[in-house]
Design a protein around this motif. Structure first.
Motif, short mmCIF file in Angstrom:
data_model
loop_
_atom_site.label_atom_id
_atom_site.label_comp_id
_atom_site.label_asym_id
_atom_site.label_seq_id
_atom_site.Cartn_x
_atom_site.Cartn_y
_atom_site.Cartn_z
N LEU A 26 -9.86 -6.63 3.39
CA LEU A 26 -8.94 -5.64 2.84
C LEU A 26 -8.87 -5.71 1.31
CD1 LEU A 26 -6.19 -5.80 5.55
CD2 LEU A 26 -7.42 -3.75 4.86
N THR A 31 -4.04 -1.34 7.11
CA THR A 31 -3.55 -2.68 6.77
C THR A 31 -2.51 -3.15 7.78
OG1 THR A 31 -3.95 -2.27 4.44
CG2 THR A 31 -2.46 -4.05 4.95
N TRP A 82 0.83 -1.21 0.00
CA TRP A 82 0.00 0.00 0.00
C TRP A 82 0.87 1.25 0.00
CZ3 TRP A 82 -5.07 0.84 -0.75
CH2 TRP A 82 -5.92 -0.25 -0.70
N HIS A 109 -3.76 -9.46 -1.37
CA HIS A 109 -4.54 -9.82 -0.18
C HIS A 109 -5.19 -11.19 -0.34
CE1 HIS A 109 -4.19 -6.30 2.35
NE2 HIS A 109 -4.47 -5.50 1.34
N HIS A 129 -7.82 -10.34 5.53
CA HIS A 129 -7.24 -10.06 4.20
C HIS A 129 -8.32 -9.98 3.13
CE1 HIS A 129 -2.91 -9.77 4.48
NE2 HIS A 129 -2.88 -10.78 5.33
N PRO A 174 -5.19 -3.77 11.50
CA PRO A 174 -6.61 -3.82 11.15
C PRO A 174 -7.55 -4.16 12.30
CG PRO A 174 -5.57 -5.83 10.46
CD PRO A 174 -4.48 -4.93 11.00
#
Length: 135
Positions: free
Chosen positions: A119, A51, A24, A96, A116, A54
């Motif tokens: 995300l 991320t 990211w 992810h 994940h 979380p």
């Protein structure tokens, strides 16, 4: 942050959270270098922090937090999300999903795999999201 969230976040970092947060940040840096991508860079940095940690937080539409529409939640936000998807969203979502599949092989990794997957959805359409405490 509750003690349970802290422990889960520590395990999360060890089990794939760090490298996805780095992805990211890399996307944010690339977008920031282009100057045109600064709005996406801001969203990407914010979600990179999410991320990394979380547990104890959640992503919600920004208009639910502020109570009003803005640029990111309207038609320009939709256009921004489409552009994001083409240039960065699909490969972050893929990262992810691959990590989720690897974690889901073990019983201990299933909660982290689920995080994940959530995300991955955010990776596809991040514009117009706000990160808030889950309380």
């Amino acid at each position: 942050m509750s003690p349970v969230s802290l422990v889960l976040n520590i395990f999360w970092i060890a089990l794939g959270g760090f490298w996805m947060a780095a992805g990211w940040v890399l996307a944010a840096v690339i977008m920031a270098i282009t100057i045109i991508g600064l709005p996406w860079a801001r969203a990407s940095f914010s979600i990179a922090a999410y991320t990394l940690f979380p547990f104890g937080y959640m992503a919600v539409p920004r208009d639910m937090v502020t109570g009003r529409d803005d640029v990111g939640t309207g038609p320009l936000g939709l256009l921004g999300n489409i552009i994001w998807f083409v240039f960065a969203g699909w490969w972050l979502a893929l990262g992810h999903l691959v990590t989720a599949v690897l974690l889901a092989v073990t019983i201990i990794g299933i909660p982290f795999a689920w995080a994940h997957i959530k995300l991955a959805g955010i990776a596809l359409w991040p514009i117009g999201k706000a990160i808030v405490p889950a309380e």
